[in-house]
Design an enzyme around this catalytic site. Structure first.
Site, PDB file in Angstrom:
ATOM      1  N   LYS A  51       0.826  -1.206   0.000  1.00 34.47           N
ATOM      2  CA  LYS A  51       0.000   0.000   0.000  1.00 34.47           C
ATOM      3  C   LYS A  51       0.863   1.260   0.000  1.00 34.47           C
ATOM      4  O   LYS A  51       0.597   2.221  -0.750  1.00 34.47           O
ATOM      5  CB  LYS A  51      -0.932   0.003   1.215  1.00 34.47           C
ATOM      6  CG  LYS A  51      -2.046  -1.036   1.160  1.00 34.47           C
ATOM      7  CD  LYS A  51      -2.768  -1.155   2.497  1.00 34.47           C
ATOM      8  CE  LYS A  51      -3.806  -2.270   2.478  1.00 34.47           C
ATOM      9  NZ  LYS A  51      -4.427  -2.507   3.792  1.00 34.47           N
ATOM     10  N   GLN A  95      -4.820  -0.735  10.130  1.00 31.69           N
ATOM     11  CA  GLN A  95      -4.575  -2.049   9.543  1.00 31.69           C
ATOM     12  C   GLN A  95      -5.086  -3.145  10.473  1.00 31.69           C
ATOM     13  O   GLN A  95      -4.721  -3.208  11.645  1.00 31.69           O
ATOM     14  CB  GLN A  95      -3.074  -2.233   9.275  1.00 31.69           C
ATOM     15  CG  GLN A  95      -2.721  -3.546   8.621  1.00 31.69           C
ATOM     16  CD  GLN A  95      -3.305  -3.700   7.226  1.00 31.69           C
ATOM     17  OE1 GLN A  95      -3.385  -2.744   6.463  1.00 31.69           O
ATOM     18  NE2 GLN A  95      -3.723  -4.906   6.875  1.00 31.69           N
ATOM     19  N   ASP A 118     -11.299   3.654   4.782  1.00 32.35           N
ATOM     20  CA  ASP A 118     -11.786   2.284   4.569  1.00 32.35           C
ATOM     21  C   ASP A 118     -13.312   2.198   4.524  1.00 32.35           C
ATOM     22  O   ASP A 118     -13.860   1.135   4.216  1.00 32.35           O
ATOM     23  CB  ASP A 118     -11.275   1.360   5.684  1.00 32.35           C
ATOM     24  CG  ASP A 118     -10.075   0.522   5.237  1.00 32.35           C
ATOM     25  OD1 ASP A 118      -9.969   0.245   4.024  1.00 32.35           O
ATOM     26  OD2 ASP A 118      -9.268   0.146   6.098  1.00 32.35           O
TER      27      ASP A 118
END
Length: 280
Positions: A51, A95, A118
């Site tokens: 990422k 994460q 997200d």
């Protein structure tokens, strides 16, 4: 036809990079993404490194903020609060998974909805439920974009989603409903899953169970999307929910593992970061 997520993600990446370059010249500031990681889960290390690499290739200022496995809960909250009020931060990504001593939901909900890259905050998920524009979870949106970029019709299609997680299955089903598809959701308690998969125009499996979808469970006009990614301990290769070798011979369209949904998830994270940047 193989639905090549790598190829589609690359095309979107080229377009995204050009847009970001123009916006940086105009605003004199790069989009900014902060990634919070607790502990050193090996899979998370790999995902986060990828990422960050893609973000920096796109001129997104991405930074990993690491915490020890035994970080105090208050310290993690404090860092999220600090980033929430930092005007130079556009997106915050926590994460997952967190260590078992942490309630993941508490920390996901601590992230400001306006920086929730997200799309997991209750406010963003509520907007999704009611069909309003919002920040959508990366994997579901990546799947929708992959299907649409290949001109695969969604309106009026029978879609079967296997797996009902909050990260993929549930938001994806809602997004498909909002696209006017007819959606069937299956979970581990569904009786005779094959009955639902056989009639699907589009079959999406997101269970993380190796080869749960076999050739006898699909029809020849089906488009199969495999969200699973599992390390085969015998061959040491990455495989998915779908027995690709046999299912691919029968169906109309299918995603590979790797190279299908994964690259779409990562590029969608970058697109979400830009969206948050533009929203400001």
């Amino acid at each position: 036809m193989i639905l090549d997520g790598k190829k589609i993600a690359l095309a979107r990446k080229i377009k995204l990079k050009k847009e970001i370059e123009v916006l940086i010249q105009k605003n004199q500031r790069q989009p900014s993404l902060k990634v919070l990681m607790v502990g050193n889960d090996p899979a998370s290390e790999t995902y986060v490194a990828h990422k960050l690499k893609v973000a920096n290739e796109l001129n997104i200022k991405a930074e990993l903020i690491r915490f020890d496995f035994d970080v105090k809960h208050a310290e993690l909250y404090s860092k999220i609060d600090e980033l929430n009020v930092d005007e130079n931060v556009d997106g915050i990504l926590l994460q997952l998974p967190l260590p078992k001593s942490f309630n993941e939901e508490d920390y996901l909900q601590a992230i400001s909805p306006s920086k929730d890259v997200d799309g997991f905050h209750y406010i963003n998920q509520g907007r999704l439920l009611q069909g309003y524009e919002t920040i959508y979870p990366c994997t579901p949106l990546g799947i929708i974009n992959l299907l649409e970029d290949y001109n695969i019709k969604l309106t009026g299609q029978n879609v079967t989603v296997i797996g009902t997680s909050n990260i993929v299955g549930k938001p994806l089903a809602l997004m498909l409903l909002n696209k006017k598809a007819t959606v069937t959701m299956c979970n581990k308690n569904t009786i005779d899953i094959k009955k639902h998969t056989k009639s699907a125009d589009i079959l999406i499996s997101a269970t993380g169970k190796k080869f749960i979808i076999t050739e006898d469970m699909v029809n020849s006009n089906c488009t199969v999307i495999d969200v699973g990614i599992i390390r085969d301990l015998t061959t040491n290769k990455l495989v998915g929910d779908v027995d690709f070798e046999n299912v691919a011979k029968k169906v109309k369209n299918i995603t590979p593992v790797p190279g299908g949904v994964g690259p779409m998830t990562v590029i969608t994270l970058m697109e979400n970061t830009l969206k948050l940047y533009k929203n400001k």
